[in-house]
Design a protein around this motif. Sequence first.
Motif, mmCIF file in Angstrom:
data_model
loop_
_atom_site.group_PDB
_atom_site.id
_atom_site.type_symbol
_atom_site.label_atom_id
_atom_site.label_comp_id
_atom_site.label_asym_id
_atom_site.label_seq_id
_atom_site.Cartn_x
_atom_site.Cartn_y
_atom_site.Cartn_z
ATOM 1 N N MET A 388 1.028 -1.244 -0.259
ATOM 2 C CA MET A 388 0.265 -0.312 -0.003
ATOM 3 C C MET A 388 0.773 0.921 0.108
ATOM 4 N N PHE A 389 0.459 1.946 -0.953
ATOM 5 C CA PHE A 389 1.730 3.404 -1.363
ATOM 6 C C PHE A 389 0.477 4.559 -0.505
ATOM 7 N N VAL A 390 0.940 5.424 0.924
ATOM 8 C CA VAL A 390 -0.401 6.298 1.578
ATOM 9 C C VAL A 390 0.893 7.538 0.614
ATOM 10 N N GLN A 391 -0.177 8.025 0.119
ATOM 11 C CA GLN A 391 0.243 8.874 -0.322
ATOM 12 C C GLN A 391 -0.362 10.691 0.118
ATOM 13 N N ILE A 392 0.876 11.135 0.887
ATOM 14 C CA ILE A 392 0.458 12.709 1.290
ATOM 15 C C ILE A 392 0.490 13.980 1.010
ATOM 16 N N SER A 393 0.552 15.478 1.615
ATOM 17 C CA SER A 393 0.631 16.399 0.717
ATOM 18 C C SER A 393 1.251 16.961 1.540
ATOM 19 N N PRO A 394 2.513 17.435 1.182
ATOM 20 C CA PRO A 394 3.769 18.347 2.234
ATOM 21 C C PRO A 394 3.335 19.457 3.098
ATOM 22 N N SER A 395 1.994 19.657 1.932
ATOM 23 C CA SER A 395 0.904 21.371 2.795
ATOM 24 C C SER A 395 0.647 21.882 4.060
ATOM 25 N N THR A 396 0.926 23.083 4.148
ATOM 26 C CA THR A 396 0.280 22.943 5.956
ATOM 27 C C THR A 396 -1.189 23.279 5.986
ATOM 28 N N ALA A 397 -1.317 23.026 5.202
ATOM 29 C CA ALA A 397 -2.942 23.639 4.666
ATOM 30 C C ALA A 397 -3.867 21.987 5.084
ATOM 31 N N ASP A 398 -3.138 20.749 4.658
ATOM 32 C CA ASP A 398 -3.762 19.345 4.486
ATOM 33 C C ASP A 398 -3.559 18.634 6.175
ATOM 34 N N LEU A 399 -2.165 19.258 6.681
ATOM 35 C CA LEU A 399 -2.467 18.751 8.262
ATOM 36 C C LEU A 399 -2.637 17.341 8.276
ATOM 37 N N GLY A 400 -4.490 18.506 8.641
ATOM 38 C CA GLY A 400 -5.539 17.358 9.600
ATOM 39 C C GLY A 400 -5.881 15.438 8.401
ATOM 40 N N GLU A 401 -5.584 15.943 7.659
ATOM 41 C CA GLU A 401 -6.059 14.697 6.400
ATOM 42 C C GLU A 401 -4.650 13.650 6.732
ATOM 43 N N THR A 402 -3.652 14.362 5.897
ATOM 44 C CA THR A 402 -1.770 13.828 6.569
ATOM 45 C C THR A 402 -2.030 12.887 7.603
ATOM 46 N N LEU A 403 -2.769 14.015 8.751
ATOM 47 C CA LEU A 403 -2.138 12.742 9.688
ATOM 48 C C LEU A 403 -3.132 11.850 10.155
ATOM 49 N N CYS A 404 -3.958 12.172 9.377
ATOM 50 C CA CYS A 404 -5.417 10.860 9.290
ATOM 51 C C CYS A 404 -4.783 9.875 8.559
ATOM 52 N N SER A 405 -4.005 10.211 7.326
ATOM 53 C CA SER A 405 -3.780 8.894 6.532
ATOM 54 C C SER A 405 -2.215 8.638 7.220
ATOM 55 N N LEU A 406 -1.848 8.703 7.216
ATOM 56 C CA LEU A 406 -0.260 8.499 8.061
ATOM 57 C C LEU A 406 -0.483 7.112 9.747
ATOM 58 N N ASN A 407 -2.189 7.608 9.824
ATOM 59 C CA ASN A 407 -2.278 7.359 10.897
ATOM 60 C C ASN A 407 -2.968 5.459 10.990
ATOM 61 N N PHE A 408 -4.152 6.408 9.773
ATOM 62 C CA PHE A 408 -4.390 4.792 8.672
ATOM 63 C C PHE A 408 -3.528 4.027 9.534
ATOM 64 N N ALA A 409 -2.387 4.453 7.942
ATOM 65 C CA ALA A 409 -1.555 4.031 7.424
ATOM 66 C C ALA A 409 -0.439 2.593 8.889
ATOM 67 N N SER A 410 -0.477 3.285 9.395
ATOM 68 C CA SER A 410 0.144 2.748 10.700
ATOM 69 C C SER A 410 -0.448 1.801 11.612
ATOM 70 N N ARG A 411 -1.913 1.676 10.988
ATOM 71 C CA ARG A 411 -2.936 0.705 12.256
ATOM 72 C C ARG A 411 -2.490 -0.461 10.756
ATOM 73 N N VAL A 412 -2.885 0.383 9.073
ATOM 74 C CA VAL A 412 -3.116 -0.827 8.909
ATOM 75 C C VAL A 412 -1.586 -1.859 8.855
ATOM 76 N N ARG A 413 -0.547 -1.325 8.877
ATOM 77 C CA ARG A 413 0.982 -2.167 9.224
ATOM 78 C C ARG A 413 0.822 -3.180 10.524
ATOM 79 N N GLY A 414 0.066 -2.872 11.132
ATOM 80 C CA GLY A 414 -0.054 -4.143 12.435
ATOM 81 C C GLY A 414 1.435 -2.879 13.423
ATOM 82 N N ILE A 415 1.558 -1.643 13.427
ATOM 83 C CA ILE A 415 2.692 -1.015 14.255
ATOM 84 C C ILE A 415 2.176 -1.198 15.332
#
Length: 423
Positions: A388-415
């Motif tokens: 799975m590629f978790v795609q994120i935006s670097p922009s400060t404007a997208d911070l909320g969504e970026t954290l959501c995606s990274l949390n989702f991906a971490s959960r998926v990975r079973g970390i």
Amino acid sequence: SPALKDNGMSSFFGPDLSTALQLLGTKYNSLMKRYQEGSSRLQALEAECVTLSNKCLNECQPRYENLKEKYTLECAERKCLYNELIELKGNIRVFCRCRPLNPEEASKGYSSVLELDPSQDMELQIVCTDSSRKKFRFDHVFGPLDNQEAVFAETLPVVRSALDGYNVCIFAYGQTGTGKTYTMEGTSEDRGVNYRALGELFQSSMERCSTMKYEFSISMLEVYNEKIRDLLAENSDQHAKKLEIKQTADGTQDVPGLVEAPVNSVDEVWSMLKTGGRNRSVGSTNANELSSRSHCLVRVIIKSENMLNGHQCRSNMWLVDLAGSERVGKIEVEGERLKESQFINKSLSALGDVISALASRNPHIPYRNSKLTHLLQSSLGGDCKTLMFVQISPSTADLGETLCSLNFASRVRGIEHGPVKKQ
Ligand code: ADP
Ligand code: MG
């Protein structure tokens, strides 16, 4: 003969026709004798050949059978070893890819929330609004400077295992505008994973052509509001036809009626996927918007035959550009758009549940909670490979969504579950 004499041929044969005929007769007889001798020599030779080849076969057959057996064992062992190697890291990989900050974002004064340590390609830090850092770890992190080639280099092992007969799923997950389509499809100058993967399949199949015979075919479908549509169907009637998932006799899932187009070259694939892509945006005013509201799945069917031992194999490689993962604001959403969002949320969380259940080796895998996971059931889990590629935006404007995606991906990975233990 009197007939010869009568039509004046006697002069041709000279004065003594009977002597000439006698000579001819002698020559005929000697030729006949040589011919007959030749025939029996030939027969003898043929018999010798047959004896020899029988003898060879008898002598060599056990050696041949022995070699074939060794070869088959070797193949099986190679597969086991490969599996064990993969098992060490698990069959699930999560890569994170962050696109560059674009000129529009820069002009609006947004900056990058991403911090990368060049000596660390598995970690990233996100700078939060209060300047605190959140650290995330994945199997690989690609920053804004990593190009398509670098991304594909890390994807290659998964693609290769598809050629070895494993089912494979590659997903791109993330908020709309973060580069899911760029990673999977890419642009014509900078082709993405889909084309590079197919290119690798064609090339490797050519390299193995002395022992393996391969056939490839492609299907392309869309899951929109929990309905499946065939994107390679010839006409709009067929596009509108709702497709269903059926369980086949061997326990795998199939979509009866889905077009399976044989493919032989990367260019053929490129034009086919372009056509499929154009069939996506039915009923939408904004093609880009619709494409972000549906899941687009490309299935490559790989059929192989080992010409030495006759083993036949069929595997699937799924290349999936998921719908945008962004949460939509409650106020702006109503009607059709609300329904869409609910379907997307449901299917993305179903996918997350399936992958995290697999990563934590949970015996119950909830495949049936969405069309997406049901479709992919036989290519997710077991010895299937998932990336799975978790795609994120670097922009400060997208911070909320970026954290959501990274949390989702971490959960998926079973970390969150700690190191994965083998049962
Ligand atoms: P998504 O499919 O997630 O909605 P896109 O793939 O359409 O996002 O990407 C949005 C825009 O950003 C496109 O113009 C794309 O070309 C660009 N883009 C995305 N990732 C990269 C990257 N790694 N490098 C350069 N441009 C990128
Ligand atoms: Mg897209």
